[in-house]
Design a protein around this motif. Structure first.
Motif, PDB file in Angstrom:
ATOM      1  N   PRO A   1       1.240   7.473  -8.225  1.00  0.00           N
ATOM      2  CA  PRO A   1      -0.188   7.661  -8.551  1.00  0.00           C
ATOM      3  C   PRO A   1      -0.628   6.782  -9.729  1.00  0.00           C
ATOM      4  CG  PRO A   1       1.009   9.761  -8.575  1.00  0.00           C
ATOM      5  CD  PRO A   1       2.009   8.677  -8.363  1.00  0.00           C
TER       6      PRO A   1
ATOM      7  N   GLU B   1      -5.885  -2.734  -4.166  1.00  0.00           N
ATOM      8  CA  GLU B   1      -5.912  -2.074  -2.862  1.00  0.00           C
ATOM      9  C   GLU B   1      -6.705  -2.892  -1.858  1.00  0.00           C
ATOM     10  OE1 GLU B   1      -7.133   1.981  -2.924  1.00  0.00           O
ATOM     11  OE2 GLU B   1      -5.671   2.528  -4.463  1.00  0.00           O
TER      12      GLU B   1
ATOM     13  N   GLY C   1       2.280   1.551  -3.470  1.00  0.00           N
ATOM     14  CA  GLY C   1       1.209   1.821  -4.415  1.00  0.00           C
ATOM     15  C   GLY C   1       0.696   3.247  -4.339  1.00  0.00           C
ATOM     16  N   HIS C   2       0.664   3.817  -3.144  1.00  0.00           N
ATOM     17  CA  HIS C   2       0.190   5.189  -3.011  1.00  0.00           C
ATOM     18  C   HIS C   2       1.279   6.199  -3.322  1.00  0.00           C
ATOM     19  CE1 HIS C   2      -3.836   4.310  -1.705  1.00  0.00           C
ATOM     20  NE2 HIS C   2      -3.374   3.451  -0.818  1.00  0.00           N
TER      21      HIS C   2
ATOM     22  N   GLU D   1       0.824  -1.210   0.000  1.00  0.00           N
ATOM     23  CA  GLU D   1       0.000   0.000   0.000  1.00  0.00           C
ATOM     24  C   GLU D   1       0.856   1.257   0.000  1.00  0.00           C
ATOM     25  OE1 GLU D   1      -3.491   0.672   2.013  1.00  0.00           O
ATOM     26  OE2 GLU D   1      -4.118  -1.419   2.076  1.00  0.00           O
ATOM     27  N   ILE D   2       1.946   1.260   0.743  1.00  0.00           N
ATOM     28  CA  ILE D   2       2.828   2.429   0.768  1.00  0.00           C
ATOM     29  C   ILE D   2       3.428   2.672  -0.607  1.00  0.00           C
ATOM     30  CG2 ILE D   2       5.026   3.293   1.666  1.00  0.00           C
ATOM     31  CD1 ILE D   2       4.254   1.976   4.347  1.00  0.00           C
TER      32      ILE D   2
END
Length: 75
Positions: free
Chosen positions: A38, A46, A34-35, A31-32
């Protein structure tokens, strides 16, 4: 007579905790990353990463309780 055979409860509790920790770290790291980029993750990815984090916490907490406390008491 042993009820569950020759299970090593301490090893199972440690490995279960480490499995849960690994799932949590994998989901959090995904998640880190992936965010940070962008548009890299879709909604489905997610959701899978979030589910990995939740399952990691549950497995990490339940495995030591089951293999470290409950099953040895039932022998």
């Amino acid at each position: 007579m042993q009820r569950y055979g020759d299970l090593d409860y301490a090893t199972l509790a440690k490995r279960g905790f480490l499995l849960g920790l690994g799932l949590f770290v994998l989901g959090g790291f995904g998640e880190i990353v992936g965010h940070a980029v962008p548009g890299l993750l879709s909604g489905t990815v997610e959701t899978v990463l979030f589910d990995l984090e939740v399952l990691g916490v549950l497995i990490g907490l339940v495995a030591p309780l089951v293999f470290g406390i409950v099953l040895p008491l039932t022998e």
